[in-house]
Motif scaffolding. Structure first.
Motif, short mmCIF file in Angstrom:
data_model
loop_
_atom_site.label_atom_id
_atom_site.label_comp_id
_atom_site.label_asym_id
_atom_site.label_seq_id
_atom_site.Cartn_x
_atom_site.Cartn_y
_atom_site.Cartn_z
N ARG A 1 36.14 41.29 54.54
CA ARG A 1 37.05 42.42 54.32
C ARG A 1 36.29 43.74 54.36
NH1 ARG A 1 39.35 42.07 49.14
NH2 ARG A 1 37.81 40.51 48.54
N GLU B 1 33.75 37.68 52.53
CA GLU B 1 35.02 37.31 53.17
C GLU B 1 35.30 38.11 54.43
OE1 GLU B 1 37.93 37.74 50.09
OE2 GLU B 1 37.28 35.91 49.06
N LEU C 1 41.01 48.52 51.13
CA LEU C 1 40.48 47.33 50.49
C LEU C 1 41.12 47.16 49.13
CD1 LEU C 1 38.32 45.06 50.51
CD2 LEU C 1 36.82 46.68 49.39
N ALA D 1 34.18 40.69 48.80
CA ALA D 1 34.80 41.38 49.94
C ALA D 1 33.87 41.35 51.16
CB ALA D 1 35.15 42.82 49.57
#
Length: 94
Positions: free
Chosen positions: A38, A36, A12, A33
């Protein structure tokens, strides 16, 4: 500050903004994160100690950010277990 979080098993890229304080920057980066995708639900996050070392932050700063995100429903914590990204239903309610 930019950081690739690969050594903890999570690949990440976090970018911590210099404004607003380090804890808030970490909270915002993790929150983004998660939103989104991720950091998908069930992802185990690094320990506060290891993430603090990687990001050159205090352990208290990382712990406070994790606590805040847990209160908001983004993370789940259990004593003696790794902190994880909360299930989608918990996050989407926030």
């Amino acid at each position: 500050m930019q950081k690739h979080w690969a050594s903890s098993g999570v690949d990440l890229h976090l970018e911590l903004s210099a404004s607003g304080g380090r804890r808030r920057a970490l909270e915002n980066a993790l929150r983004q994160a998660i939103r989104e995708g991720r950091l998908p639900p069930g992802t185990r996050l690094p320990s506060t100690r290891s993430l603090a070392v990687e990001l050159r932050l205090s352990r208290g700063t990382v712990s406070a950010a994790y606590d805040q995100l847990a209160e908001e429903g983004y993370l789940t914590t259990r004593p003696g277990a790794a902190t994880e990204v909360a299930p989608v239903s918990a996050v989407s309610a926030v």
